[in-house]
Design a protein around this motif. Sequence first.
Motif, short mmCIF file in Angstrom:
data_model
loop_
_atom_site.label_atom_id
_atom_site.label_comp_id
_atom_site.label_asym_id
_atom_site.label_seq_id
_atom_site.Cartn_x
_atom_site.Cartn_y
_atom_site.Cartn_z
N GLY A 200 7.08 4.88 -4.11
CA GLY A 200 6.17 3.57 -4.26
C GLY A 200 5.78 2.90 -2.87
O GLY A 200 4.80 2.35 -2.96
N SER A 203 2.08 3.96 -2.74
CA SER A 203 0.98 3.27 -3.63
C SER A 203 0.69 1.97 -2.99
O SER A 203 1.38 1.14 -2.33
CB SER A 203 1.82 3.36 -5.02
OG SER A 203 0.94 2.40 -5.90
N GLN A 204 -0.67 1.60 -3.15
CA GLN A 204 -1.28 0.15 -2.71
C GLN A 204 -0.69 0.14 -1.24
O GLN A 204 -0.05 -0.91 -0.77
CB GLN A 204 -0.79 -0.75 -3.57
CG GLN A 204 -1.40 -0.90 -4.86
CD GLN A 204 -1.38 -2.12 -5.68
OE1 GLN A 204 -0.81 -3.00 -5.42
NE2 GLN A 204 -1.96 -2.14 -6.92
N SER A 205 -1.09 0.91 -0.29
CA SER A 205 -0.46 1.11 1.13
C SER A 205 -1.41 1.65 2.03
O SER A 205 -2.19 2.15 1.76
CB SER A 205 1.04 1.30 1.01
OG SER A 205 1.17 2.61 1.12
N TYR B 192 6.50 -3.45 -10.31
CA TYR B 192 5.47 -3.08 -9.39
C TYR B 192 5.10 -4.07 -8.29
O TYR B 192 4.85 -3.65 -7.31
CB TYR B 192 4.16 -2.27 -9.83
CG TYR B 192 4.28 -1.08 -10.60
CD1 TYR B 192 5.49 -0.30 -10.54
CD2 TYR B 192 3.58 -0.71 -11.67
CE1 TYR B 192 5.60 0.97 -11.33
CE2 TYR B 192 3.65 0.59 -12.24
CZ TYR B 192 4.82 1.37 -11.89
OH TYR B 192 4.80 2.61 -12.82
N PRO B 196 2.80 -2.06 -1.46
CA PRO B 196 3.60 -1.01 -1.83
C PRO B 196 4.83 -1.38 -2.61
O PRO B 196 5.27 -2.61 -2.68
CB PRO B 196 3.89 -0.67 -0.38
CG PRO B 196 3.75 -1.73 0.36
CD PRO B 196 2.53 -2.30 -0.11
N ILE B 197 5.47 -0.67 -3.51
CA ILE B 197 6.65 -0.77 -4.48
C ILE B 197 7.77 -0.52 -3.46
O ILE B 197 8.09 0.56 -3.11
CB ILE B 197 6.53 0.17 -5.65
CG1 ILE B 197 5.03 0.00 -6.43
CG2 ILE B 197 7.78 -0.12 -6.58
CD1 ILE B 197 4.89 1.15 -7.59
N LEU B 198 8.54 -1.57 -3.31
CA LEU B 198 9.65 -1.54 -2.33
C LEU B 198 11.16 -1.46 -3.21
O LEU B 198 12.04 -1.12 -2.70
CB LEU B 198 9.80 -2.85 -1.45
CG LEU B 198 8.47 -2.93 -0.83
CD1 LEU B 198 8.68 -4.45 0.25
CD2 LEU B 198 8.21 -1.97 0.06
#
Lengths: 522, 522
Positions: A200, A203-205, B192, B196-198
Motif C-alpha cells: 500500500g 499506491s497513491q504515493s 484504502y 498511500p495505504i498505511l
Amino acid sequence: MELHTTLSKIFPPSQLSQEPETLHEYSLALNGSLCTPAAIVWPEHESELLALVQAANQHGLTLHPVAQGKNWGYGTAQGTQPNQIIVNLSRLSRVLEINDTQAYVRIQPGITQSQLYHALQEASSELQLDITAAGLHTSMVGNILERGFGHTDYADRFGHVQSMRVLLPTGEIITTGMGMFEHSVASHLYPYGTGPILQGLFSQSNLGIVLEMTLALQPKPAYQATVIVICPQEDDAPKMVATIGKLKLEGVVTSGVHTVSMTRAMGEQARKAPGAWVLTTSLAGPKKIVKARYQYFKQTLKQQIPGAKILLLDNFRWRLLDQLNQYLKSPLIDGLKLVLDLKQGVPSDAAIQTLLDHPTASSAMKTSEFPACFRWICAVSSHSREDIANMLSICRRLFREYGYEERYSMTNVNERAVVLIANIRFGKTEPEIEKANRFHHAIDNALLAAGYCPYRSGSGLFDTIKPFVNKEHLALLAKLKQSLDPNHILSPGKYWLEYPATKPTPETLAEAATEPPSQPVA
Amino acid sequence: MELHTTLSKIFPPSQLSQEPETLHEYSLALNGSLCTPAAIVWPEHESELLALVQAANQHGLTLHPVAQGKNWGYGTAQGTQPNQIIVNLSRLSRVLEINDTQAYVRIQPGITQSQLYHALQEASSELQLDITAAGLHTSMVGNILERGFGHTDYADRFGHVQSMRVLLPTGEIITTGMGMFEHSVASHLYPYGTGPILQGLFSQSNLGIVLEMTLALQPKPAYQATVIVICPQEDDAPKMVATIGKLKLEGVVTSGVHTVSMTRAMGEQARKAPGAWVLTTSLAGPKKIVKARYQYFKQTLKQQIPGAKILLLDNFRWRLLDQLNQYLKSPLIDGLKLVLDLKQGVPSDAAIQTLLDHPTASSAMKTSEFPACFRWICAVSSHSREDIANMLSICRRLFREYGYEERYSMTNVNERAVVLIANIRFGKTEPEIEKANRFHHAIDNALLAAGYCPYRSGSGLFDTIKPFVNKEHLALLAKLKQSLDPNHILSPGKYWLEYPATKPTPETLAEAATEPPSQPVA
C-alpha cells in the motif's frame, strides 16, 4: 552540471526532450491549468531509470514518473511543481508473463489496456481483464496505482495486485508480497508476504517507481450476464445504490456496480433515453448459479423500486439484438455494446467519445488535441439512502448554481462504500476555465466539509484537500517521505508526502539517532 | 531512574507486576523456551499507554505489547528479547460500537472472541463473527494483526479491517483508512483512504500499538450450509486442495476452506474415523443460490475425487442428527459440532482440547498449566497438485524421521494461495524440548529452502527465517523502524524491523537531511 548534459549521459536523443513544443504538451492538464516541466525522458531499460535516480540524488533533480501520462481529469501528466523531469514510462511496455494456471499476469508500467488485451488474445489465454472506461491507450499500472476501479468481479483492481517490484528513491529495488523472500513458490500468489504489508505504501504515493506488477486476473467465466436496470425517477438513485449495498453484503452481487445518470451514460443521446438513471452490473460464473443470483437480484430490486426496468444480456441475447439492430439502427442499442465490453474486460474508446460528446475522440489524443476541458470530482460515501441523497443534493445545488449539466456515476466499490464521480466539461477560454475553477473549489470544499472525501486526487488538486486531513497523518507521511526519499527526488507533495512543516535539521535528526541504552533500565 | 519507580508513576500496584512468579509465567513460550521480562503492566486507559510510551522514549525502556498474550505456538507472550516490559492490553476490552446497518464493529485490543460473541448476542445483532479455533479467551485484534484466518466468507480477517487507531512509538495517534480525514462519512467503510495505504504497516510489525480496530462483519446469512468432504486416501490431499483452488477461482466457494488430516481434526479419535483427510467449508447466502453452488461443488469434487464422501449440514439437518445422537453417543457426531460452530462464528475451546488431546483444556489456562509443549509450523504454497504434494512430502520425511505424529491442515486462504499449518506436541522435559528444537530447525529450513515460506512468525522464531529474506527488504524495514520508532522502544527485531546492519550515525543522518537545491538544476 547543466541539466541537458546530465540527462544526455543517460539517455540518447530519441529518449530525451527539452523542445518547447514537447514541454508545452506536458505542461497541460485537462482542467486548463499549466505547469511546465524542465525535460521529458523516456527510459527503455531499467538500468536507465536506475542511473536517473542516482543522478537525481547526486544533482538535486526532481523526477515525476508517469506511466502513459493520461491521468485525465486528475492532473494529466503534470508534475507536482514546475521544472520537474517527467519520467514517461510508456516504453517499458513488456508483458513479462501470462500465467493461466495461477491466473495472473506480470506487466511493466507502460502497458496499455489495449496492449494487454491483445497480448492475452494472442496467447489464447483463458484470463479476462478488468478495465476502466478510460480507453485503449491508458496504462494498466498507472491507473491501478491510483486505485481506479473496474466493472467485473475483480473491480477492486489494486486489491488484486499480488506483488510489485519497486525502485526506491535511494536506488534499491524491493519486491512486495512473498517476493520479499529470495525464493517463494507463492511469489505471485499471496500479497501480504510476511511481516508488515508494504504494498500500500507504493499506491497513491511518491515513495518508489513501480517497475513491475503482478496482477491477478479472473479466469473467463463459464457464463456471464450483464444486467442493466433503468429507473425512471430522478430520486430513485439513493434507493438503487442502497439496494446494491444490501445485495453486496449478502454476497449476491460481487462485481463493481455502477449507477449512472442518463446524461453521463449516454452523453447527448440521453435526451432520447427512457429513464433518469441506469445501473449496470455483471453476474459471472457457472450458469445455474448465475441464474439463481439473477432471480434473487431481480426480486430484490423489483421490491425496492417497482418502476425499475431490468434487462439481462448474455452473449446469446446480445447476438440476437445486434442482428436486429442492423435494421433498427438504434443508438441506444449501440450504447449497450460499450457496457457489455466493460463487463467482459474489452477496452474501447467509446466511453471517452460519450464523455466528450465527440464521435472521433480517442485515448491516443494529445492533451492539446482534446476538444474541451474537463475535471473529475470524486467523493466516498456510505451506501445509506440518506448519505447518497445528501451527497447528490450538495452536488445538484452547485451544478445548478453554476449552470453545468449534471453527470454522475456512483459505484458500490465494496460491500460498504460508494464512490461518486462527477464531471463538468467546459471550453478552453480563460473565462470558462476561471469559472470552472471557482466551481471546483466550491464543490470540493462543500463535499469535504460534509464528510464526502475523495478516493483519489492528482497534481494541482492536493492543496484543496490538505486542510481536511488530520495533522498527525500529515506528520506521519512527512516522516515516511523523509525516510524513504531523503533528497525528495520523487514528485514532492504528491498525496501530501512532502517535507514536514518543521523540516528536520541535522541537529534534530542527530538527536533522533541517539542510541538508546543497550540494556533497558531494569 | 529505577524501573519500578518509573512504572509506579504511571500504574497503580494492581496494574503492574515484577513478582518473580508473574515474570516466570510471562517468560514461557509453549515451545519450551524462556525469555524473562522485566515487568508486566496492564493499562486500563489510553492515557496510561501514552504516558508509558513517553517514559519509554525518555528512559530507554523497551515495550512488548500483547493483546491477551495467548499467541500460542508462535512465541506466546514472550518479548523479542529479555528484560522487556510486557504491555498486556487485556484490560482495554470495550466493544466501542456495533453497527448492524453498516455491518462492522469497533473494538479495543483486549476483546476476546468470547466477549465479542456475547456482546453481539446481547445486542441482538444481526452480524456474525469470523473466528479462529484458538478458543474463547484469545484476542480478536491480536490474532487479526498477526493475520490469522478463519472459516467463513470473511476468513481473510485482516482483509476486513476497515480502519485502525494507532498509537505511534513517538506518541502521536493516527487513524488509518478514511479516518485520516478530520471528518468522513466513510471512516469505517473504505480501508484504502486517500494517498498511500498505511494499514498494512501495523500488521505483523512493531511500528505502533493498535488502540482500536474497525472490523467488517458479515450479516448473518439467510441460509448457511456446512459442507464436509471425507477422502479415504492419504494421497487425495493435493487433488482436494487443487480442486478447491479451481472452485475459488470460479467464485463458487468463497469461504476459507480447510483440508485437515484426520489426526489433526479428531486428535486421538482419529483412529476410529473413516478417512485420511477431511475438508470443511461453508456456503452461505440466499438458499436457492447456496443450493446451486452446492450442486456445482458436489459435481466438481465427485469428478475429481470419485471416492470422496460429501455431506451437507444445515441447521435443520444438524438438529435431527443431534437428537439422534442422544441415542448413538457417537464422538464423531460430537466432533461435527465444533465444525459447525466454526463455520457460524461461535467460539469454543473444543479445538484446543483436540489439539492437546486433553478433555478439560481451556483457553483460559496459563502457559505453565498446559499439559504439553507445542509449536506451529506454517508455509505458504500455490494450490497446484505438484506444490502441495511436494510440500507434504518434505514434512512427511521429517515428521517420520523424528517420529512425530503427522497433523496437518491446509487452508485455501485466497483464490491462489494455500497455507499449510502443522504442529507437533511434545513433553516438557529437557530432552524432548531439545529434540523438538532440532526438528523445528530442520523442517523450517527444509520448507524455506524449497520456497514454502511462512505466513507468520513470532518471538524466538524470526532468526531462522531471516537468512531467506532479501537484503534490500531488510534494509527497507530497518529504515521504516528507524523513522517511526527512532528510539526503538517497541519490540525490537519483531518481523525483522530492527536497527539497520550499519546503524545510522548522527553524521550520516545529517547528510541525508541536507536540503536539495530549492530549484532543480534546469
